[in-house]
Design an enzyme around this catalytic site. Structure first.
Site, mmCIF file in Angstrom:
data_model
loop_
_atom_site.group_PDB
_atom_site.id
_atom_site.type_symbol
_atom_site.label_atom_id
_atom_site.label_comp_id
_atom_site.label_asym_id
_atom_site.label_seq_id
_atom_site.Cartn_x
_atom_site.Cartn_y
_atom_site.Cartn_z
ATOM 1 N N LYS A 182 0.760 -1.068 0.097
ATOM 2 C CA LYS A 182 -0.024 -0.026 0.080
ATOM 3 C C LYS A 182 0.906 1.426 0.191
ATOM 4 C CE LYS A 182 -3.720 -2.423 0.118
ATOM 5 N NZ LYS A 182 -2.955 -3.874 -0.179
HETATM 6 C C1 PLP Z 1 -9.337 -3.155 -1.296
HETATM 7 C C2 PLP Z 1 -8.509 -3.865 -0.276
HETATM 8 N N1 PLP Z 1 -9.335 -3.992 1.024
HETATM 9 C C3 PLP Z 1 -8.824 -4.627 1.794
HETATM 10 C C4 PLP Z 1 -7.126 -4.994 1.805
HETATM 11 C C5 PLP Z 1 -6.896 -5.942 3.058
HETATM 12 O O1 PLP Z 1 -5.822 -5.161 3.533
HETATM 13 P P1 PLP Z 1 -5.075 -5.792 4.769
HETATM 14 O O2 PLP Z 1 -3.990 -6.729 3.807
HETATM 15 O O3 PLP Z 1 -4.193 -4.775 5.435
HETATM 16 O O4 PLP Z 1 -6.037 -6.593 5.614
HETATM 17 C C6 PLP Z 1 -6.885 -5.153 0.644
HETATM 18 C C7 PLP Z 1 -5.585 -5.507 0.660
HETATM 19 O O5 PLP Z 1 -4.633 -5.806 -0.368
HETATM 20 C C8 PLP Z 1 -7.239 -4.334 -0.457
HETATM 21 O O6 PLP Z 1 -6.550 -4.067 -1.771
#
Ligand code: PLP
Length: 379
Positions: A182
């Site tokens: 991210k």
């Molecule tokens: C759109 C979206 N939502 C949620 C997530 C989940 O994030 P995390 O890995 O921090 O749980 C991601 C991760 O790739 C994502 O791209």
């Protein structure tokens, strides 16, 4: 051969010393650094408060739970998203209901959302896909008209703006990811931008088994405190080590966003005349984060997307398929009508390497190899 990884986080080199100081302090679990990171993050995204969590997935789960989502409820999400979006709904015992996207922005279409509202709908969950803010004003209006809550999946959108307002300042609850793929990272981690102080206090309890006193408060208390557990909760804590890294990353957020924007604009400029390769659509209303740079292989493209990705990999260029369509995975399979734009986007899109330390030489290599494969096959 020039090797181009798909993504890499950006660090200054000072992070290790900052983290070592926290280790030396003896307090490495959730404590003062987490609180400092929350305050700095909230200020940056224009929210009155922010609650740190172990991931964006746990942030979404907590935000939905705190919004009253439970068994039998429905939450409207785009299918064109990482599967975590739907899983967070399932973690609450609820059902994700998929709405189609605007094919230009890859973001959920407010009109499609309206079509799938039922009497069981509790929350609308737009995703700011790849860091491009969704069309929030119509979604917030629709939610207000129908008595629904909005929980934003802002995983990729730290630093994004929608009509000049930062993502985090728009709706009651926005959940960000701090995973290394991210914009900024804490290794793993998440953050919920929260507008209601009572909800913020409840989220802080929920993330540590709903215990009614934090470790920080107990540590500084002058009397013995016996904690109580008035409701059931979760473990979604961030550590002070992670928060320290997060504070370092926030300091260079603008620099990261600038580099990403410059590189994205350079791709768009150089790819403008390459046949069949369509650069990302730019809606006038948004400042995106360029968490990823996604191109579409246009109609009639002479090369299949997977074959193109394979050839690029042989040239040392790592790419990824575009965003997945959740309803096409076994986990959420079944009959989901009305998702034609989602299915087309899943089929035709691929993502090119983009990260702040991508050199011009590496980027030129990507552009040159991509162009030569598309043209060679077309010829
Ligand atoms: C759109 C979206 N939502 C949620 C997530 C989940 O994030 P995390 O890995 O921090 O749980 C991601 C991760 O790739 C994502 O791209």
């Amino acid at each position: 051969m020039t090797e181009v990884p798909f993504a890499r986080p950006h660090f200054t080199g000072d992070e290790g010393a900052a983290i070592a100081a926290v280790v030396a302090s003896g307090w490495v679990s959730q404590g003062p650094q987490v609180r400092a990171f929350e305050q700095a993050f909230a200020a940056r995204v224009g929210a009155p408060d922010a609650v740190a969590t172990s991931s964006c997935t746990s942030a979404l789960q907590l935000a939905l739970h705190a919004s009253g989502v439970g068994i039998g409820d429905e939450v409207i999400v785009p299918s064109l998203s990482f599967i975590a979006t739907a899983n967070s709904v399932w973690h609450c015992g609820a059902t994700p209901v998929f709405a189609d996207i605007d094919p230009r922005t890859f973001n959920v279409d407010p009109a499609a959302v309206e079509r799938v509202i039922t009497e069981r709908t509790r929350v609308i969950m737009p995703v700011h896909q790849l860091g491009l803010p969704a069309e929030m004003d119509p979604i917030l209006q629709l939610a207000a008209d129908r008595g629904l809550t909005v929980v934003e999946d802002a995983a990729c959108a730290v630093g994004a703006k929608y009509r000049s307002r930062p993502v985090g300042s728009l709706g009651p609850l926005a959940c960000f990811s701090l995973h290394p793929r991210k914009v900024i990272t804490t290794g793993e981690g998440g953050m919920i931008a929260v507008h209601d102080p009572e909800v913020a206090a409840r989220l802080r309890r929920l993330r540590q088994h709903a215990m009614d006193v934090s470790d920080l408060a107990r540590h500084s208390a002058e009397d013995v405190i016996v904690e109580r557990y008035p409701e059931r909760g979760f473990n979604a804590r961030m550590t002070d080590l992670q928060a320290t890294l997060g504070l370092c990353q926030l300091q260079i957020l603008d620099e990261i966003l600038d580099s990403r924007r410059r590189l994205a604009e350079r791709y768009t400029e150089r790819l403008a005349d390459v046949p069949y390769v369509e650069p990302p659509y730019e809606p006038g209303y948004a400042q995106r984060t360029w968490q990823s740079y996604a191109v579409r292989l246009g109609a009639g493209a002479p090369i299949d997307r997977l074959e193109l990705m394979r050839r690029l990999l042989r040239d040392g260029v790592a790419t990824r398929r575009g965003v997945m369509a959740i309803h096409r995975e076994g986990a959420y399979g079944g009959f989901h009508p009305g998702l034609s734009h989602t299915e087309a986007a899943e089929r035709d899109v691929l993502m090119l390497p983009l990260f702040p330390d991508l050199s011009m030489e590496q980027q030129d290599h990507v552009i040159e190899r991509l162009t030569s494969h598309v043209i060679a096959v077309a010829a």
